[in-house]
Design a protein around this motif. Sequence first.
Motif, PDB file in Angstrom:
ATOM      1  N   SER A 122     -17.674 -96.306  61.000  1.00  0.00           N
ATOM      2  CA  SER A 122     -18.668 -95.231  60.907  1.00  0.00           C
ATOM      3  C   SER A 122     -18.068 -93.906  61.360  1.00  0.00           C
ATOM      4  N   GLU A 123     -18.686 -92.845  60.881  1.00  0.00           N
ATOM      5  CA  GLU A 123     -18.238 -91.492  61.205  1.00  0.00           C
ATOM      6  C   GLU A 123     -18.428 -91.197  62.695  1.00  0.00           C
ATOM      7  N   GLY A 124     -17.632 -90.287  63.218  1.00  0.00           N
ATOM      8  CA  GLY A 124     -17.799 -89.857  64.602  1.00  0.00           C
ATOM      9  C   GLY A 124     -16.528 -90.035  65.412  1.00  0.00           C
ATOM     10  N   LEU A 125     -16.397 -89.264  66.474  1.00  0.00           N
ATOM     11  CA  LEU A 125     -15.234 -89.333  67.352  1.00  0.00           C
ATOM     12  C   LEU A 125     -15.140 -90.724  67.956  1.00  0.00           C
ATOM     13  N   HIS A 126     -13.979 -91.338  67.856  1.00  0.00           N
ATOM     14  CA  HIS A 126     -13.797 -92.735  68.241  1.00  0.00           C
ATOM     15  C   HIS A 126     -14.137 -92.961  69.721  1.00  0.00           C
ATOM     16  N   GLY A 127     -15.032 -93.922  69.955  1.00  0.00           N
ATOM     17  CA  GLY A 127     -15.377 -94.303  71.327  1.00  0.00           C
ATOM     18  C   GLY A 127     -16.262 -93.321  72.065  1.00  0.00           C
ATOM     19  N   TYR A 128     -16.858 -92.379  71.327  1.00  0.00           N
ATOM     20  CA  TYR A 128     -17.650 -91.333  72.002  1.00  0.00           C
ATOM     21  C   TYR A 128     -19.145 -91.565  71.796  1.00  0.00           C
ATOM     22  N   ILE A 129     -19.872 -91.701  72.907  1.00  0.00           N
ATOM     23  CA  ILE A 129     -21.333 -91.829  72.876  1.00  0.00           C
ATOM     24  C   ILE A 129     -21.909 -90.624  73.614  1.00  0.00           C
ATOM     25  N   PRO A 130     -22.280 -89.553  72.886  1.00  0.00           N
ATOM     26  CA  PRO A 130     -22.856 -88.387  73.567  1.00  0.00           C
ATOM     27  C   PRO A 130     -24.243 -88.669  74.129  1.00  0.00           C
ATOM     28  N   SER A 131     -24.965 -89.615  73.486  1.00  0.00           N
ATOM     29  CA  SER A 131     -26.312 -89.982  73.935  1.00  0.00           C
ATOM     30  C   SER A 131     -26.591 -91.413  73.515  1.00  0.00           C
ATOM     31  N   PHE A 132     -26.821 -92.290  74.480  1.00  0.00           N
ATOM     32  CA  PHE A 132     -27.131 -93.685  74.161  1.00  0.00           C
ATOM     33  C   PHE A 132     -28.457 -93.774  73.409  1.00  0.00           C
ATOM     34  N   ASP A 133     -29.413 -92.921  73.764  1.00  0.00           N
ATOM     35  CA  ASP A 133     -30.716 -92.941  73.076  1.00  0.00           C
ATOM     36  C   ASP A 133     -30.570 -92.584  71.602  1.00  0.00           C
ATOM     37  N   LEU A 134     -29.699 -91.609  71.296  1.00  0.00           N
ATOM     38  CA  LEU A 134     -29.481 -91.260  69.890  1.00  0.00           C
ATOM     39  C   LEU A 134     -28.819 -92.408  69.139  1.00  0.00           C
ATOM     40  N   LEU A 135     -27.878 -93.080  69.785  1.00  0.00           N
ATOM     41  CA  LEU A 135     -27.244 -94.245  69.171  1.00  0.00           C
ATOM     42  C   LEU A 135     -28.300 -95.298  68.833  1.00  0.00           C
ATOM     43  N   VAL A 136     -29.206 -95.545  69.777  1.00  0.00           N
ATOM     44  CA  VAL A 136     -30.272 -96.537  69.556  1.00  0.00           C
ATOM     45  C   VAL A 136     -31.170 -96.104  68.398  1.00  0.00           C
ATOM     46  N   GLU A 137     -31.486 -94.809  68.327  1.00  0.00           N
ATOM     47  CA  GLU A 137     -32.313 -94.316  67.213  1.00  0.00           C
ATOM     48  C   GLU A 137     -31.608 -94.521  65.873  1.00  0.00           C
ATOM     49  N   ASP A 138     -30.292 -94.331  65.843  1.00  0.00           N
ATOM     50  CA  ASP A 138     -29.541 -94.566  64.603  1.00  0.00           C
ATOM     51  C   ASP A 138     -29.627 -96.025  64.174  1.00  0.00           C
ATOM     52  N   VAL A 139     -29.542 -96.933  65.140  1.00  0.00           N
ATOM     53  CA  VAL A 139     -29.625 -98.367  64.833  1.00  0.00           C
ATOM     54  C   VAL A 139     -31.038 -98.716  64.344  1.00  0.00           C
ATOM     55  N   ILE A 140     -32.058 -98.193  65.022  1.00  0.00           N
ATOM     56  CA  ILE A 140     -33.442 -98.441  64.606  1.00  0.00           C
ATOM     57  C   ILE A 140     -33.661 -97.955  63.174  1.00  0.00           C
ATOM     58  N   GLU A 141     -33.178 -96.759  62.870  1.00  0.00           N
ATOM     59  CA  GLU A 141     -33.356 -96.218  61.518  1.00  0.00           C
ATOM     60  C   GLU A 141     -32.714 -97.126  60.475  1.00  0.00           C
ATOM     61  N   HIS A 142     -31.500 -97.555  60.750  1.00  0.00           N
ATOM     62  CA  HIS A 142     -30.777 -98.377  59.772  1.00  0.00           C
ATOM     63  C   HIS A 142     -31.487 -99.709  59.532  1.00  0.00           C
ATOM     64  N   TYR A 143     -31.853-100.402  60.623  1.00  0.00           N
ATOM     65  CA  TYR A 143     -32.460-101.720  60.457  1.00  0.00           C
ATOM     66  C   TYR A 143     -33.914-101.627  59.987  1.00  0.00           C
ATOM     67  N   SER A 144     -34.602-100.552  60.319  1.00  0.00           N
ATOM     68  CA  SER A 144     -35.977-100.376  59.811  1.00  0.00           C
ATOM     69  C   SER A 144     -35.972-100.250  58.292  1.00  0.00           C
ATOM     70  N   ASN A 145     -34.986 -99.531  57.747  1.00  0.00           N
ATOM     71  CA  ASN A 145     -34.883 -99.384  56.286  1.00  0.00           C
ATOM     72  C   ASN A 145     -34.678-100.740  55.615  1.00  0.00           C
ATOM     73  N   ILE A 146     -33.888-101.606  56.239  1.00  0.00           N
ATOM     74  CA  ILE A 146     -33.653-102.946  55.681  1.00  0.00           C
ATOM     75  C   ILE A 146     -34.926-103.780  55.767  1.00  0.00           C
ATOM     76  N   LYS A 147     -35.533-103.782  56.950  1.00  0.00           N
ATOM     77  CA  LYS A 147     -36.724-104.619  57.172  1.00  0.00           C
ATOM     78  C   LYS A 147     -37.902-104.206  56.295  1.00  0.00           C
ATOM     79  N   GLU A 148     -37.969-102.921  55.953  1.00  0.00           N
ATOM     80  CA  GLU A 148     -39.101-102.419  55.166  1.00  0.00           C
ATOM     81  C   GLU A 148     -38.890-102.554  53.662  1.00  0.00           C
ATOM     82  N   SER A 149     -37.679-102.962  53.242  1.00  0.00           N
ATOM     83  CA  SER A 149     -37.444-103.111  51.806  1.00  0.00           C
ATOM     84  C   SER A 149     -38.284-104.279  51.282  1.00  0.00           C
ATOM     85  N   PRO A 150     -38.814-104.167  50.061  1.00  0.00           N
ATOM     86  CA  PRO A 150     -39.736-105.188  49.531  1.00  0.00           C
ATOM     87  C   PRO A 150     -39.211-106.617  49.577  1.00  0.00           C
ATOM     88  N   GLU A 151     -37.903-106.828  49.372  1.00  0.00           N
ATOM     89  CA  GLU A 151     -37.394-108.203  49.333  1.00  0.00           C
ATOM     90  C   GLU A 151     -37.348-108.860  50.708  1.00  0.00           C
TER      91      GLU A 151
END
Length: 346
Positions: A122-151
């Motif tokens: 994934s894009e971004g400076l290697h090993g850099y977490i500027p905000s753990f909460d933002l990282l968690v939001e990115d994961v939620i967004e990605h998996y929510s899109n999968i879970k909400e798909s009709p199949e």
Amino acid sequence: MSPTAKVDSDELRRLKDVNMDEAPARRHVRDSLKETQLNLDHILFKTPGNGIKTKESYEVNSRGVEIFSKSWLPEATRPRALVCFCHGYGDTCTFFFEGIARRLALSGYGVFAMDYPGFGLSEGLHGYIPSFDLLVEDVIEHYSNIKESPEFSSLPSFLFGQSMGGAVSLKIHFKQPNAWTGAVLVAPMCKIADDMVPPPVLKQILIGLANVLPKHKLVPQKDLAEASFRDLRKRKMTPYNVICYSDKPRLRTAVEMLHTTQEIEQQLEKVCLPILILHGKADRVTDLSVSRELYQKAKSSDKKIVVYKDAYHSLLEGEPDEMILRVLSDIISWLDDHSLQVEDGS
């Protein structure tokens, strides 16, 4: 096949010396080693890929970050449930997890994984977490899109977090308390073991410096492979995970992980979903006592903890074959039971 059958140590060193701060370099290195990695003499890579549909994707998320993801689906049947993987610190979903995902997919599960921003492909400076909460939001967004798909929208869904991914999974649960059927937490990072944290005075100095030099690699770190892998033969394979971030932690990253574990430790009683906690008794990376505390304090009516005698941190990658198979069996049995409960409406 020996661990060094196809790429000699000089070539590995050359690849390790490549500047992998940015994603294009990491992607190039991974492409160079992809086939070699999957042919290593490790039990995880002996799981056949026949009967599994795999897909790799790059998608730009709502923050404008290009995220790498991968899926493994049973070819002949509809998945019985979704398993969404959260990887550990420095890691990627493209190396050891390949074998774990195949095992789960062959057991009937749709498996999804992603690399966090700044990690793996994934894009971004290697090993850099500027905000753990933002990282968690990115994961939620990605998996929510999968879970909400009709199949997939009608299927049970489970979080599967390893080490730091356990902390990510718990933070997701705190933000989405009713969104998941359950969670499997393997050596979760609810607290970093005291031996892995700098002494208190140095820790305070580093926290102060993080505000001024957030991206600098100044945090002392012990050899994680030595601390995590009990099986010496498997430990020798860790250099093949070339795109894993193995340098000293960046200051902001270390502070974000420290604050996250302190926050989780204070909120264990908020955990209310079915959980399976798996931890090695000889783990020197994440603290077993806090996993036990999580088990005791979680208000989930459905919770289970399994502690494996003599096992180190990397339960699924660095243990003798029989232990790895035992842990995989425990995970799949638990998922089977909880997918069946949902199907039965219980």
